[in-house]
Design a protein around this motif. Structure first.
Motif, PDB file in Angstrom:
ATOM      1  N   GLU B 128       0.830  -1.212   0.000  1.00 29.91           N
ATOM      2  CA  GLU B 128       0.000   0.000   0.000  1.00 29.91           C
ATOM      3  C   GLU B 128       0.865   1.263   0.000  1.00 29.91           C
ATOM      4  OE1 GLU B 128      -3.820   0.271   0.244  1.00 29.91           O
ATOM      5  OE2 GLU B 128      -2.889   2.049  -0.604  1.00 29.91           O
ATOM      6  N   GLY B 134      -0.258   7.910   2.170  1.00 28.95           N
ATOM      7  CA  GLY B 134      -1.319   7.482   3.072  1.00 28.95           C
ATOM      8  C   GLY B 134      -2.673   7.261   2.424  1.00 28.95           C
ATOM      9  N   ILE B 135      -2.811   7.593   1.148  1.00 28.27           N
ATOM     10  CA  ILE B 135      -4.104   7.387   0.489  1.00 28.27           C
ATOM     11  C   ILE B 135      -4.271   5.898   0.207  1.00 28.27           C
ATOM     12  CG2 ILE B 135      -5.615   8.205  -1.361  1.00 28.27           C
ATOM     13  CD1 ILE B 135      -3.434  10.242  -2.089  1.00 28.27           C
ATOM     14  N   PRO B 136      -5.370   5.297   0.637  1.00 23.48           N
ATOM     15  CA  PRO B 136      -5.498   3.840   0.430  1.00 23.48           C
ATOM     16  C   PRO B 136      -5.845   3.480  -1.014  1.00 23.48           C
ATOM     17  CG  PRO B 136      -7.400   4.684   1.634  1.00 23.48           C
ATOM     18  CD  PRO B 136      -6.480   5.854   1.426  1.00 23.48           C
ATOM     19  N   GLN B 139      -5.797  -0.607  -1.836  1.00 24.88           N
ATOM     20  CA  GLN B 139      -6.985  -1.287  -1.319  1.00 24.88           C
ATOM     21  C   GLN B 139      -8.248  -0.862  -2.062  1.00 24.88           C
ATOM     22  OE1 GLN B 139      -7.643  -3.782   0.737  1.00 24.88           O
ATOM     23  NE2 GLN B 139      -5.459  -4.119   1.071  1.00 24.88           N
ATOM     24  N   GLU B 311      -1.580  -0.212   8.064  1.00 21.23           N
ATOM     25  CA  GLU B 311      -2.769  -0.858   7.484  1.00 21.23           C
ATOM     26  C   GLU B 311      -2.404  -2.228   6.897  1.00 21.23           C
ATOM     27  OE1 GLU B 311      -4.535   1.987   4.810  1.00 21.23           O
ATOM     28  OE2 GLU B 311      -4.925   3.334   6.480  1.00 21.23           O
TER      29      GLU B 311
END
Lengths: 405, 405
Positions: B128, B134-136, B139, B311
């Motif tokens: 990720e 930090g933007i998912p 996913q 995450e």
């Protein structure tokens, strides 16, 4: 090879979208499930008004016919209203069926109870389609919550009211004119109350509140206000300050309660929701480790909503069992000092304690600092206050009309 | 109670962010894993240059010390460059450790091989953090791919180059001045080539291509172009047409191959990437059922990147085993007719077949229709072409300077 057997409740826009998507993308679904995925029965209000291309599909107006099917794996709820949806889904879960719902009003009221029931019965409960149409908001929030505590969510959760505000500004229309166009385009119902008064957005905000904070918003802390009072003159004035009206749902924790507001606010260029136009939906999520994440996309419509339901269906296929909505973050409140634009002769009005005029834009337009509580005490027969989200400073600094009082 | 034992490779910005996040949010992690989550060893280049608050953590410059630890559950890769990262992760996977990487260059070249190896060894592989901080993004794409075929991705995948373009436009700076500020703020390295020439964005685009289409972009169809040629005059001219320069990575299928381009393009107000400013990253995803979804957020930084890694760590805790990158959609190419703005005296130049001047903005600025192939044949000693993304029409219609030739 046995099939995955689906009972579909409702055959309106969303129901049809689900049915067509399952038919059209059967190959894709079979590749994932390893077997056929089949809508076996559809519940409608009036059987004579509908027809289904496939003779093997049972079309019925009696839910009992569906729940009594010898094989029923998944029930997809594409009807509206708290009842009979809640009763149907309870029955389906009790029978051991997985359930997927697009019914936000029902889920806002009974989501917590249904989630518990689904866990007890070891079945999946999907609700991606209840918020933000095709935008994977629920999954993204679940993903972020893995590592982060979410502090606040702001969202444009109703495409109809956003379309009306966009049309008013871009086409210089009155509220009534813009609403008429929304109705002609099929974005608004004949009775548009649900959208323009903020009920639809509020239901979605409740679902997000349960998901993020583990509880519904507190009654006393909740505000639901529509967009019907906004005039084209106010939109023009906001425009001259570099601000846009948006109908924003905001969910945040305040000590031990959740504050949820759905109301028209003013956004500056820096705000993540400033550029969201037309029928688009968006959410802006503030999380403690990652910071601000925003998502934008189609918030309604036949295929976007069907896409969200199919995504849930695939989680069912993978055997994902939902966790009950969990208690949220243990402490912490984001403190900020709200800024407002107030229409009316605030110079003459008696202002409650804690209201401070920052500057005067014109004889009847003022920029204010005030707490939510202080603003709630304003005499609204004379004054109308709209909160400014985002960084107001650029507009205040750059706009030549702004004078310090 | 045994702990989850982590070997951390690298103790720069990302490595420190991971270490601090694991320490600070230990309670949250323990609640998820049911046991302590502990960084047992950290690999650094020079042991004397680093210190770790906890004496129990082994600080070493020899990977062998880490791979030989009696207990090692997860290896987190926070170093840069293809090697030694690839060799280390191969060893870790072969030992049966789960691996999580933030190393985009390595993963762009070896992601496919590592994914296969991870599957063979029945361990998780998280990536990720390789794309979009930090933007998912990873996913969300996996989630969308459940129901949708993705047709195209466009993204601003490098915050440094976007910061430079934003600063040039907003502060009226030359490229060199804006780069200097980016370096002062710590957004750009002393040697900024990786960011401003598009290498970093290209690595990320390769990772997305593998994820979405199951293969890397074709060599002959790939373009990587930096932003160093863009002048403040071009930015002003674009501005007058309602367009903004953005350094966009675009990944799409063309018949059986994947076309990947990283280059400066012009975006109109309607384009999802138009408003992405400063060090922000964003992706715009076109999917066949749901339509367009866009995500925006912090694309780099200590804690956003750490959040993405945590995450992934939680997916490890849940026992999610990755699927090998799968072959993508079987057919279908989105056809569109590219529009370009061309600087230079196009009137006098000999134009390749398939180039059509739509209008003339000034003596030296032209609006063109042309295929990618036709434009690649232009004489670039005299002419410079930038593709316009999004709906160009409003600018062409509204701008008074535009004349039809």
């Amino acid at each position: 090879m046995s099939a995955i057997t689906i009972g579909l409740l409702g055959f309106g826009t969303v129901g049809k979208g689900v049915y067509e998507t399952i038919s059209k993308h059967q190959g894709r679904l079979q590749a994932i499930f390893g077997k056929e995925v089949k809508v076996s029965a559809i519940l409608v209000k009036n059987v004579s008004k509908h027809s289904v291309p496939d003779d093997e599909v049972l079309l019925t107006d009696d839910f009992q016919d569906i729940i009594d099917l010898p094989k029923l794996d998944v029930v997809i709820d594409a009807i509206v209203g708290r009842e009979p949806g809640y009763t149907y889904l309870r029955q389906a879960i009790s029978r051991g069926c997985h359930v997927i719902t697009a019914n936000k009003e029902m889920f806002a009221f009974h989501g917590s109870e249904l989630t518990r029931l689904a866990k007890e019965n070891n079945v999946s409960l999907g609700f991606e389609a209840t918020v933000g149409g095709g935008i994977p908001i629920i999954q993204t929030i679940k993903q972020l919550l893995n590592a982060n505590k979410i502090e606040r969510i702001e969202g444009i959760l109703n495409g109809t009211s956003n379309f009306i505000l966009t049309s008013m500004r871009e086409e210089n229309l009155s509220f009534e004119e813009a609403l008429k166009i929304a109705q002609e385009k099929g974005y608004a119902e004949a009775d548009p109350k649900n959208d323009i008064e903020g009920y639809d957005a509020f239901y979605k905000a409740v679902v997000l509140s349960e998901l993020v904070f583990g509880k519904a918003p507190a009654q006393g802390k909740s505000v639901r206000e529509g967009i019907t009072d906004i005039t084209i003159e106010q939109i023009r004035m906001a425009d001259s300050l570099g601000l846009k009206f948006k109908h924003v749902a905001s969910i945040e924790r305040e000590k031990d309660t959740i504050r949820c507001t759905v109301k028209p606010v003013l956004t500056g260029e820096e705000h993540p929701l400033y550029r969201v136009e037309g029928v688009q939906n968006a959410v802006s999520i503030d999380a403690d480790i990652v910071g601000n994440i925003s998502l934008q996309g189609p918030g309604a419509g036949m295929f976007p909503t069907a896409s969200a339901i199919i995504e849930d269906l695939i989680h069912v296929g993978r055997g994902d069992i939902p966790s009950v909505f969990e208690e949220g973050r243990p402490e912490g409140t984001v403190i900020y000092e709200p800024v407002w634009i107030i229409w009316g002769d605030a110079d003459k009005a008696e202002l409650p304690e804690g209201c401070e005029i920052i500057s005067k834009v014109s004889k009847e337009v003022f920029i204010f600092k005030a707490s939510l509580e202080a603003v709630s005490l304003l005499d609204t027969s004379d004054l109308k206050a709209y909160q400014v989200l985002g960084d107001y400073a650029p507009a205040a600094k750059e706009n030549k009309q702004v004078q310090t009082v």
